[in-house]
Design a protein around this motif. Structure first.
Motif, mmCIF file in Angstrom:
data_model
loop_
_atom_site.group_PDB
_atom_site.id
_atom_site.type_symbol
_atom_site.label_atom_id
_atom_site.label_comp_id
_atom_site.label_asym_id
_atom_site.label_seq_id
_atom_site.Cartn_x
_atom_site.Cartn_y
_atom_site.Cartn_z
ATOM 1 N N GLY A 46 65.522 18.817 -2.528
ATOM 2 C CA GLY A 46 66.685 19.450 -3.124
ATOM 3 C C GLY A 46 66.322 20.623 -4.015
ATOM 4 O O GLY A 46 67.006 20.888 -5.004
ATOM 5 N N LEU A 47 65.257 21.328 -3.665
ATOM 6 C CA LEU A 47 64.775 22.421 -4.511
ATOM 7 C C LEU A 47 65.470 23.732 -4.183
ATOM 8 O O LEU A 47 65.611 24.090 -3.016
ATOM 9 C CB LEU A 47 63.269 22.619 -4.316
ATOM 10 N N PRO A 48 65.875 24.491 -5.209
ATOM 11 C CA PRO A 48 66.356 25.844 -4.961
ATOM 12 C C PRO A 48 65.168 26.736 -4.591
ATOM 13 O O PRO A 48 64.032 26.461 -4.979
ATOM 14 C CB PRO A 48 66.946 26.282 -6.308
ATOM 15 N N ALA A 49 65.416 27.781 -3.846
ATOM 16 C CA ALA A 49 64.361 28.732 -3.498
ATOM 17 C C ALA A 49 63.782 29.310 -4.784
ATOM 18 O O ALA A 49 64.508 29.766 -5.656
ATOM 19 C CB ALA A 49 64.922 29.839 -2.616
ATOM 20 N N SER A 50 62.457 29.249 -4.929
ATOM 21 C CA SER A 50 61.804 29.746 -6.138
ATOM 22 C C SER A 50 60.297 29.603 -5.980
ATOM 23 O O SER A 50 59.812 29.127 -4.950
ATOM 24 C CB SER A 50 62.271 28.967 -7.370
ATOM 25 N N THR A 51 59.572 29.999 -7.012
ATOM 26 C CA THR A 51 58.131 29.777 -7.077
ATOM 27 C C THR A 51 57.884 28.622 -8.044
ATOM 28 O O THR A 51 58.441 28.591 -9.139
ATOM 29 C CB THR A 51 57.399 31.042 -7.566
ATOM 30 N N TYR A 52 57.049 27.684 -7.623
ATOM 31 C CA TYR A 52 56.767 26.486 -8.409
ATOM 32 C C TYR A 52 55.263 26.309 -8.570
ATOM 33 O O TYR A 52 54.478 26.794 -7.764
ATOM 34 C CB TYR A 52 57.337 25.234 -7.718
ATOM 35 N N THR A 53 54.893 25.558 -9.593
ATOM 36 C CA THR A 53 53.507 25.131 -9.771
ATOM 37 C C THR A 53 53.484 23.617 -9.624
ATOM 38 O O THR A 53 54.262 22.917 -10.266
ATOM 39 C CB THR A 53 52.966 25.523 -11.160
ATOM 40 N N VAL A 54 52.606 23.121 -8.752
ATOM 41 C CA VAL A 54 52.418 21.683 -8.565
ATOM 42 C C VAL A 54 51.117 21.329 -9.276
ATOM 43 O O VAL A 54 50.089 21.975 -9.060
ATOM 44 C CB VAL A 54 52.337 21.298 -7.073
ATOM 45 N N ARG A 55 51.159 20.281 -10.124
ATOM 46 C CA ARG A 55 50.009 19.911 -10.947
ATOM 47 C C ARG A 55 49.798 18.417 -10.865
ATOM 48 O O ARG A 55 50.756 17.645 -10.953
ATOM 49 C CB ARG A 55 50.275 20.311 -12.398
ATOM 50 N N THR A 56 48.532 18.009 -10.700
ATOM 51 C CA THR A 56 48.207 16.588 -10.761
ATOM 52 C C THR A 56 46.926 16.400 -11.561
ATOM 53 O O THR A 56 46.003 17.216 -11.463
ATOM 54 C CB THR A 56 48.089 15.948 -9.362
ATOM 55 N N ALA A 57 46.906 15.352 -12.365
ATOM 56 C CA ALA A 57 45.748 15.047 -13.203
ATOM 57 C C ALA A 57 45.672 13.545 -13.442
ATOM 58 O O ALA A 57 45.855 13.075 -14.559
ATOM 59 C CB ALA A 57 45.828 15.798 -14.527
ATOM 60 N N PRO A 58 45.413 12.756 -12.378
ATOM 61 C CA PRO A 58 45.327 11.313 -12.585
ATOM 62 C C PRO A 58 44.136 10.962 -13.484
ATOM 63 O O PRO A 58 43.129 11.651 -13.484
ATOM 64 C CB PRO A 58 45.150 10.746 -11.183
ATOM 65 N N ALA A 59 44.280 9.887 -14.237
ATOM 66 C CA ALA A 59 43.208 9.444 -15.130
ATOM 67 C C ALA A 59 41.921 9.209 -14.337
ATOM 68 O O ALA A 59 41.950 8.628 -13.241
ATOM 69 C CB ALA A 59 43.621 8.166 -15.851
ATOM 70 N N ASN A 60 40.819 9.691 -14.864
ATOM 71 C CA ASN A 60 39.478 9.488 -14.302
ATOM 72 C C ASN A 60 39.229 10.199 -12.980
ATOM 73 O O ASN A 60 38.290 9.859 -12.256
ATOM 74 C CB ASN A 60 39.159 7.999 -14.162
ATOM 75 N N PHE A 61 40.061 11.186 -12.633
ATOM 76 C CA PHE A 61 39.834 12.005 -11.448
ATOM 77 C C PHE A 61 39.930 13.466 -11.842
ATOM 78 O O PHE A 61 40.703 13.832 -12.730
ATOM 79 C CB PHE A 61 40.838 11.682 -10.339
ATOM 80 N N PHE A 62 39.155 14.301 -11.169
ATOM 81 C CA PHE A 62 39.063 15.707 -11.529
ATOM 82 C C PHE A 62 39.045 16.574 -10.279
ATOM 83 O O PHE A 62 38.617 16.130 -9.213
ATOM 84 C CB PHE A 62 37.775 15.963 -12.323
#
Length: 166
Positions: free
Chosen positions: A78-94
């Protein structure tokens, strides 16, 4: 003379939810780099551009948050057209290290048009390591109140040096 006025306070960063007014979607997976095993329960944050002037949330960053499922899958619909940043930072993973150092989070920028279904994102992360041991004094007794650092060898425009490791 009276004291000078205090400097203006920086505006507080305000976040607004990304509206579900579009028909675009972003889907992907979070996995271990070494085994390809999916990372279930990994937090994934989708951040949008600041709201346009005139909107009730003008200047606010927009975001949505999600967690990966048992297959390591995340989905933002359901996203409007745009530029997005996707970020993930699970604990103990890099993220995989670049130049010997890992960033604290893995991010990517994505632009979606109206109706676009982005489904080929894969974040492959490296598990963090653990050091374990016992420090003893000259008599063989456990040494208390001892500082310990993890260091790595680096060659940055000079001979071999030691730098802090993450």
């Amino acid at each position: 003379a009276p004291p000078p006025p205090a400097p203006p306070r920086l505006p507080m960063r305000i976040f607004a939810a990304i509206p579900q007014t579009g028909d675009a979607s972003i889907e992907g997976f979070v996995r271990r780099l070494d085994t390809g095993e999916p990372l279930a329960g990994a937090p994934v944050v989708l951040t949008g551009l600041p709201e346009e002037p005139g909107s009730p949330f003008a200047g606010a960053m927009s975001l949505r948050e999600s967690m990966t499922d048992a297959a390591g899958r995340f989905l933002f619909e359901g996203l409007p057209a745009s530029t997005y940043t996707v970020r993930t930072a699970p604990a103990n993973f890099f993220p995989p290290p670049l130049g010997g150092t890992s960033a604290p989070a893995m991010t990517t920028s994505i632009t979606v048009d109206g109706g676009q279904k982005m489904s080929n994102l894969v974040f492959s992360l490296v598990p963090g390591g653990v050091f374990q041991g016992l420090i003893r004094d000259d008599e063989g007794r456990p040494a208390g109140n001892t500082s310990v650092w993890a260091l790595r060898i680096a060659y940055a425009d000079s001979p071999k040096t030691l730098v802090n490791a993450k």
